[in-house]
Design a protein around this motif. Structure first.
Motif, PDB file in Angstrom:
ATOM      1  N   GLY A  35     -44.514  29.221  60.234  1.00  0.00           N
ATOM      2  CA  GLY A  35     -44.730  28.966  61.653  1.00  0.00           C
ATOM      3  C   GLY A  35     -43.519  29.205  62.524  1.00  0.00           C
ATOM      4  N   ILE A  36     -42.452  29.775  61.990  1.00  0.00           N
ATOM      5  CA  ILE A  36     -41.265  30.068  62.780  1.00  0.00           C
ATOM      6  C   ILE A  36     -41.283  31.551  63.100  1.00  0.00           C
ATOM      7  N   ILE A  37     -41.279  31.879  64.370  1.00  0.00           N
ATOM      8  CA  ILE A  37     -41.322  33.267  64.818  1.00  0.00           C
ATOM      9  C   ILE A  37     -39.987  33.584  65.474  1.00  0.00           C
ATOM     10  N   SER A  38     -39.384  34.682  65.088  1.00  0.00           N
ATOM     11  CA  SER A  38     -38.132  35.091  65.713  1.00  0.00           C
ATOM     12  C   SER A  38     -38.291  36.528  66.203  1.00  0.00           C
ATOM     13  N   TYR A  39     -37.738  36.762  67.364  1.00  0.00           N
ATOM     14  CA  TYR A  39     -37.791  38.084  67.965  1.00  0.00           C
ATOM     15  C   TYR A  39     -36.375  38.620  68.045  1.00  0.00           C
ATOM     16  N   THR A  40     -36.200  39.880  67.738  1.00  0.00           N
ATOM     17  CA  THR A  40     -34.882  40.497  67.826  1.00  0.00           C
ATOM     18  C   THR A  40     -34.989  41.820  68.558  1.00  0.00           C
TER      19      THR A  40
END
Length: 103
Positions: A35-40
């Protein structure tokens, strides 16, 4: 002084609530979190200096205008005091100044 639980465990024992094992130093274990979303953004798409020159000019002006009234009057006063002292010293060490001091 009583050592903490982490020091007593030596890095390889159970740490934290309910005896969950985190792993040794540098080898943290456990399941990956869900459930952890990271955007780069890729490095070649970034512009780290976007607006830096514009911000530098206006930030410098803001800082200068906030401090100029604290710095400028003493500088002006001491500049004129020093120039008067230098001029007076040259006069007193001149021919006319020495004549005035001997009178």
């Amino acid at each position: 002084m009583r050592p903490t639980q982490a020091l007593m465990a030596g890095g390889e024992g159970p740490i934290g609530k309910h005896g969950k094992f985190l792993g040794g130093w540098g080898h943290f274990g456990g399941m990956p979190q869900k459930g952890i979303i990271s955007y780069t953004l890729s490095a070649n798409k970034q512009n780290p200096f976007a607006g830096a020159a514009h911000a530098a000019v206006f930030n410098s002006w803001r800082r200068f205008s906030a401090q100029v009234l604290y710095v400028a009057p003493p500088m002006i006063f001491f500049y004129y005091a020093m120039s008067w002292a230098i001029e007076r010293n040259h006069y007193l060490n001149s021919k006319h100044g020495r004549e005035e001091a001997n009178e």
